[in-house]
Motif scaffolding. Structure first.
Motif, PDB file in Angstrom:
ATOM      1  N   UNK A  63       0.791  -1.220   0.000  1.00 18.14           N
ATOM      2  CA  UNK A  63       0.000   0.000   0.000  1.00 18.14           C
ATOM      3  C   UNK A  63       0.828   1.277   0.000  1.00 18.14           C
ATOM      4  N   UNK A  64       2.136   1.162   0.054  1.00 21.78           N
ATOM      5  CA  UNK A  64       2.989   2.352   0.105  1.00 21.78           C
ATOM      6  C   UNK A  64       2.859   3.194  -1.161  1.00 21.78           C
ATOM      7  N   UNK A  65       2.816   2.546  -2.314  1.00 20.58           N
ATOM      8  CA  UNK A  65       2.712   3.295  -3.573  1.00 20.58           C
ATOM      9  C   UNK A  65       1.424   4.111  -3.606  1.00 20.58           C
ATOM     10  N   UNK A  66       0.308   3.498  -3.198  1.00 18.28           N
ATOM     11  CA  UNK A  66      -0.967   4.228  -3.164  1.00 18.28           C
ATOM     12  C   UNK A  66      -0.882   5.420  -2.221  1.00 18.28           C
ATOM     13  N   UNK A  67      -0.301   5.193  -1.072  1.00 23.47           N
ATOM     14  CA  UNK A  67      -0.179   6.253  -0.071  1.00 23.47           C
ATOM     15  C   UNK A  67       0.653   7.419  -0.615  1.00 23.47           C
ATOM     16  N   UNK A  68       1.778   7.102  -1.230  1.00 29.99           N
ATOM     17  CA  UNK A  68       2.643   8.151  -1.764  1.00 29.99           C
ATOM     18  C   UNK A  68       1.972   8.909  -2.904  1.00 29.99           C
ATOM     19  N   UNK A  69       1.229   8.199  -3.738  1.00 32.85           N
ATOM     20  CA  UNK A  69       0.523   8.874  -4.837  1.00 32.85           C
ATOM     21  C   UNK A  69      -0.544   9.811  -4.293  1.00 32.85           C
TER      22      UNK A  69
END
Length: 76
Positions: A63-69
């Motif tokens: 979920x890190x990519x979603x959070x950063x986006x």
């Protein structure tokens, strides 16, 4: 500078090559083939090295990519 590379090939192949020598510049063909192979294997070697480096990196939390986006979108 160049060096001589000597290889053995089947007699039948050499006979076939001789029949085509007026159409094909075999030394140039073989040189071009070897150059392309060297380029290909150099790329393969680099990709393997990159894979080894990537395997050593820690895993990214789910979920890190979603959070950063989302965070990036909220800034603008």
């Amino acid at each position: 500078m160049s060096v001589v590379l000597s290889i053995r090939i089947p007699k039948k192949l050499k006979e076939e090559m001789d029949k085509l020598k007026d159409l094909v510049d075999w030394p140039s063909e073989i040189r071009a083939f070897l150059e392309e192979r060297v380029r290909r294997y150099k790329r393969i070697k680099v990709l393997r090295e990159v894979d080894q480096i990537l395997e050593q990196l820690p895993e990214t939390p789910r979920g890190l990519a979603d959070k950063l986006m989302r965070e990036d979108r909220e800034r603008y």
